[in-house]
Write an enzyme that holds these catalytic residues in place. Structure first.
Site, PDB file in Angstrom:
ATOM      1  CD  GLU A 136      20.298 -55.523  44.064  1.00 28.08           C
ATOM      2  OE1 GLU A 136      20.183 -54.359  43.667  1.00 28.08           O
ATOM      3  OE2 GLU A 136      21.236 -55.905  44.769  1.00 28.08           O
ATOM      4  CD  GLU A 246      25.032 -59.648  46.716  1.00 25.97           C
ATOM      5  OE1 GLU A 246      25.016 -58.522  47.259  1.00 25.97           O
ATOM      6  OE2 GLU A 246      24.666 -59.843  45.540  1.00 25.97           O
TER       7      GLU A 246
HETATM    8  O1  9MR Z   1      30.199 -54.419  46.504  1.00 26.71           O
HETATM    9  C1  9MR Z   1      29.781 -53.739  45.339  1.00 26.71           C
HETATM   10  C2  9MR Z   1      30.325 -52.313  45.359  1.00 26.71           C
HETATM   11  O2  9MR Z   1      31.740 -52.323  45.235  1.00 26.71           O
HETATM   12  C3  9MR Z   1      29.704 -51.499  44.239  1.00 26.71           C
HETATM   13  O3  9MR Z   1      30.111 -50.155  44.359  1.00 26.71           O
HETATM   14  C4  9MR Z   1      28.192 -51.626  44.283  1.00 26.71           C
HETATM   15  C5  9MR Z   1      27.563 -50.838  43.148  1.00 26.71           C
HETATM   16  O4  9MR Z   1      26.189 -50.856  43.217  1.00 26.71           O
HETATM   17  O5  9MR Z   1      27.822 -52.988  44.190  1.00 26.71           O
HETATM   18  C6  9MR Z   1      28.261 -53.722  45.279  1.00 26.71           C
HETATM   19  O6  9MR Z   1      27.785 -55.051  45.229  1.00 26.71           O
HETATM   20  C7  9MR Z   1      26.367 -55.188  45.275  1.00 26.71           C
HETATM   21  C8  9MR Z   1      26.007 -56.433  44.502  1.00 26.71           C
HETATM   22  O7  9MR Z   1      26.537 -56.374  43.209  1.00 26.71           O
HETATM   23  C9  9MR Z   1      24.500 -56.612  44.440  1.00 26.71           C
HETATM   24  N1  9MR Z   1      23.904 -56.604  45.758  1.00 26.71           N
HETATM   25  C10 9MR Z   1      24.295 -55.502  46.616  1.00 26.71           C
HETATM   26  C11 9MR Z   1      25.819 -55.394  46.692  1.00 26.71           C
HETATM   27  C12 9MR Z   1      26.235 -54.315  47.675  1.00 26.71           C
HETATM   28  O8  9MR Z   1      25.785 -53.070  47.227  1.00 26.71           O
END
Ligand code: 9MR
Length: 340
Positions: A136, A246
């Site tokens: 990202e 994802e």
């Molecule tokens: O699913 C993840 C969530 O539990 C966390 O709180 C969050 C923190 O930013 O990250 C989520 O996973 C993310 C992933 O690592 C990167 N792409 C977006 C995902 C959803 O936010």
């Protein structure tokens, strides 16, 4: 829960096309264990391999949760995707700071990053076959054409050079690992071109990068199938492998903040069935470029979307319901590859 399952395993149905993956955490590998083992042949740690989870202080590593996930992958013979080495989120402050609390020097940041990557990639080398090395870094701000990279402490200290460095360090730590750039809104034409440009420039510089991760946090309405197709075709022009990393299909439009539903409406589920069918038909058409399709969860009993973008609002984005039973959407996806 240990269910005897009547339906065909997704991983077997799709074995000639791509891996079928799920994001997991230490709780879901208990609560969804039999579902994961039955349908999925790949997993990703939802949070447990992120920088702040593994390395909260410079002299302290916390591997317990990541180790549990790695052990599950080894035990089940599943592929494991590493997520993620460089991100602007879930990264501890110490990494960017000097002893006076100001910004660290670039050389110090790179030495710390290299040491982190050596340790983490080295530890899971036997089971993690690919890493989301950089996550990202492209900006969503369409108006700013001077800088197409997201502002971050990485940028403040090192400018864009941190991106190439991360790939070099990861390659050095495990020359066998497949290295990915991963991002969201990947099908938006503007962002798509920025992602393409970044990866193209890394390739032109001879940086080791092997794949593009399309996060695919989608919903019933967006993006359009044409946008998805154009994105896949564009990334395929890089000559790298593509993975959906994802995937989820929210039942709400992004702007929709309603909180009144305790179950999805019939209309939502019908749209979701059609949507999943068309998405997987599209993915099958591009199977020579796509090596894995990972959902950001496994069944509707647990999804990060229960807290995003509205905290405490239930969502139902997957192929399996809250009781981990196959939804009609599962049947649609299964039937695309079931011999008649
Ligand atoms: O699913 C993840 C969530 O539990 C966390 O709180 C969050 C923190 O930013 O990250 C989520 O996973 C993310 C992933 O690592 C990167 N792409 C977006 C995902 C959803 O936010």
């Amino acid at each position: 829960m240990d269910l005897l399952r009547a339906e065909a395993p997704l991983k077997a149905l799709y074995k000639d096309a791509f891996h079928i993956g799920a994001a997991v955490n230490p709780r879901t590998i208990e609560s969804q264990r039999s579902l994961l083992a039955y349908h999925y042949n790949s997993i990703t740690a939802e949070n447990e391999m992120k920088f702040s989870s593994l390395h909260p202080q410079e002299d302290q590593y916390t591997f317990e949760d990541a180790d549990v996930i790695a052990a599950f992958a080894r035990e089940q013979g599943m592929a494991l995707r590493g997520h993620t080495l460089v991100w602007h989120n879930q990264t501890p402050d110490w990494l960017f700071e000097n002893e006076k609390g100001g910004l660290a020097e670039k050389e110090v940041l790179f030495a710390r990053l290299r040491s982190h990557i050596q340790t983490v990639v080295g530890r899971y080398k036997d089971v993690v076959y690919c890493w989301d090395v950089v996550n990202e870094v492209i900006s969503d701000d369409e108006n700013d054409d001077n800088s197409f990279l997201r502002p971050s402490k990485w940028m403040d200290i090192a400018g864009e050079s941190f991106i190439a460095k991360a790939f070099e360090f990861a390659h050095e730590a495990d020359p066998q690992a497949l290295l990915f750039y991963n991002d969201y809104n990947e099908s938006n034409p503007h962002k798509r071109e920025r992602i393409y440009r970044l990866v193209r420039s890394l390739l032109d510089q001879g940086i080791p990068i092997h794949g593009v991760g399309l996060q695919a946090h989608w919903n019933l309405y967006d993006p359009s199938l044409d946008e998805m197709r154009s994105a896949i075709e564009r990334y395929a022009q890089l000559g790298l492998q593509i993975q959906l990393t994802e995937l989820d299909v929210s039942v709400f439009r992004f702007e929709d903040r309603r909180k009144d539903l305790v179950r999805p409406t019939k209309e939502m589920l019908e749209l979701q069935d059609e949507r999943y069918e068309s998405i997987f038909r599209l993915l099958l058409n591009y199977r020579e470029h796509i090596s894995a399709v990972t959902f950001w969860g496994a069944a509707d009993d647990y999804t990060w979307l229960d807290d995003f973008p509205v905290r405490g609002r239930k969502n139902w984005p997957f192929l399996f319901d809250e009781l981990q039973r196959p939804k009609e959407a599962y049947q649609r996806v299964a039937q695309l590859v079931t011999p008649k």
